[in-house]
Design an enzyme around this catalytic site. Structure first.
Site, PDB file in Angstrom:
ATOM      1  N   CYS A 108       0.677  -1.385   0.016  1.00 34.56           N
ATOM      2  CA  CYS A 108       0.152   0.197  -0.228  1.00 34.56           C
ATOM      3  C   CYS A 108       1.197   0.825   0.052  1.00 34.56           C
ATOM      4  CB  CYS A 108      -1.046   0.103   0.497  1.00 34.56           C
ATOM      5  SG  CYS A 108      -2.017   0.623   0.498  1.00 34.56           S
ATOM      6  N   HIS A 211      -3.853  -5.674  -0.251  1.00 34.28           N
ATOM      7  CA  HIS A 211      -3.168  -5.610   1.517  1.00 34.28           C
ATOM      8  C   HIS A 211      -3.379  -7.366   1.654  1.00 34.28           C
ATOM      9  CE1 HIS A 211      -3.430  -1.490   3.175  1.00 34.28           C
ATOM     10  NE2 HIS A 211      -4.145  -1.488   2.219  1.00 34.28           N
ATOM     11  N   GLU A 213      -1.789  -8.959   3.717  1.00 32.15           N
ATOM     12  CA  GLU A 213      -1.536  -8.987   5.534  1.00 32.15           C
ATOM     13  C   GLU A 213      -3.084  -9.131   5.796  1.00 32.15           C
ATOM     14  OE1 GLU A 213      -1.334  -5.993   4.238  1.00 32.15           O
ATOM     15  OE2 GLU A 213      -2.111  -4.219   5.029  1.00 32.15           O
TER      16      GLU A 213
END
Ligand code: MN
Length: 233
Positions: A108, A211, A213
């Site tokens: 990001c 993202h 994660e």
């Protein structure tokens, strides 16, 4: 066997004047076999070099908007407040990692910052500067796709993931405007934004606008991105 140590750039909380961390970044790295270490902010040059030398790789996390001064622009009223202490730490770590070829993953803000540090520019606010029907700021939960990206044929991500198109989550109001000359686009959103890039001069510098994660535990493509970093360390 010793695990690769990944230095993770901390997040900054302006209200509390404090560093913080989303456990998901660390979980994603651990699931990939790495040992993540959250780095401090406000360290000077010699200390940054020492910290850098402890790390086998680096993760540039999401967070604050990059200061527009770094790409030669005045801040628009819609640009978020910058985080000079993060810009400073990451600029120096980036310089060292570029010189030495140390593996670096950007997520990001990480993609946006790497683009800026290599001479590219950003949209300061997508809804006003690049209006499109593609939703780039999704509502939670974030572990689901909200738009697609087309992967560059024969590129690093295309080879890594083995698919032409990928559903990704999205939580960003800025994006790459002009891609840095030394970066190569690896993925585009349907409205034409560069959503991933690599630096071909570097052994492993990969950055994505989405993202991983938030989805690595259910999405093999998210897990593969953390694994790729770990395996290069
Ligand atoms: Mn997006």
């Amino acid at each position: 066997m010793k695990k690769p140590v990944i230095g993770v750039i901390p997040l900054w909380d302006d209200e509390k004047s404090s560093i913080w961390m989303l456990p998901d970044y660390l979980d994603g790295l651990r699931a990939a076999g790495a040992l993540p270490v959250v780095l401090p902010l406000d360290v000077d040059g010699a200390d940054i070099r020492q910290l850098y030398s402890l790390c086998d790789g680096l993760l540039f996390t999401g967070g604050h908007d990059v200061a527009p001064a770094l790409y030669g622009q005045a801040p628009s009223p819609l640009c978020g407040i910058p985080c000079p202490r993060r810009d400073a730490l990451e600029s120096e770590l980036f310089r060292l990692a570029m010189a030495e070829g140390k593996p670096l993953l950007g997520i990001c803000r990480g993609l946006q910052l790497l683009n800026v540090l290599l001479g590219g520019t950003l949209y300061q606010d997508l809804p006003t500067e690049h209006p499109s029907p593609v939703p780039h700021v999704m509502k939670p939960p974030y572990d689901r796709p909200c738009h697609t990206v087309r992967l560059a044929e024969g590129g690093t991500l295309h080879r890594l993931l083995g698919q032409d198109e990928l559903g990704v989550n999205s939580y960003h109001h800025q994006a790459i405007r002009r891609l840095a000359p030394s970066l190569r686009a690896e993925a585009w959103s349907p409205d034409g934004l560069v959503e991933a890039a690599v630096c071909p001069e570097h052994p492993f510098l990969l950055a994505v606008q989405w993202h991983p994660e938030f989805c690595f535990w259910s999405d093999p493509a998210g897990a593969a991105i953390f694994r790729a970093l770990t395996e290069h360390c």
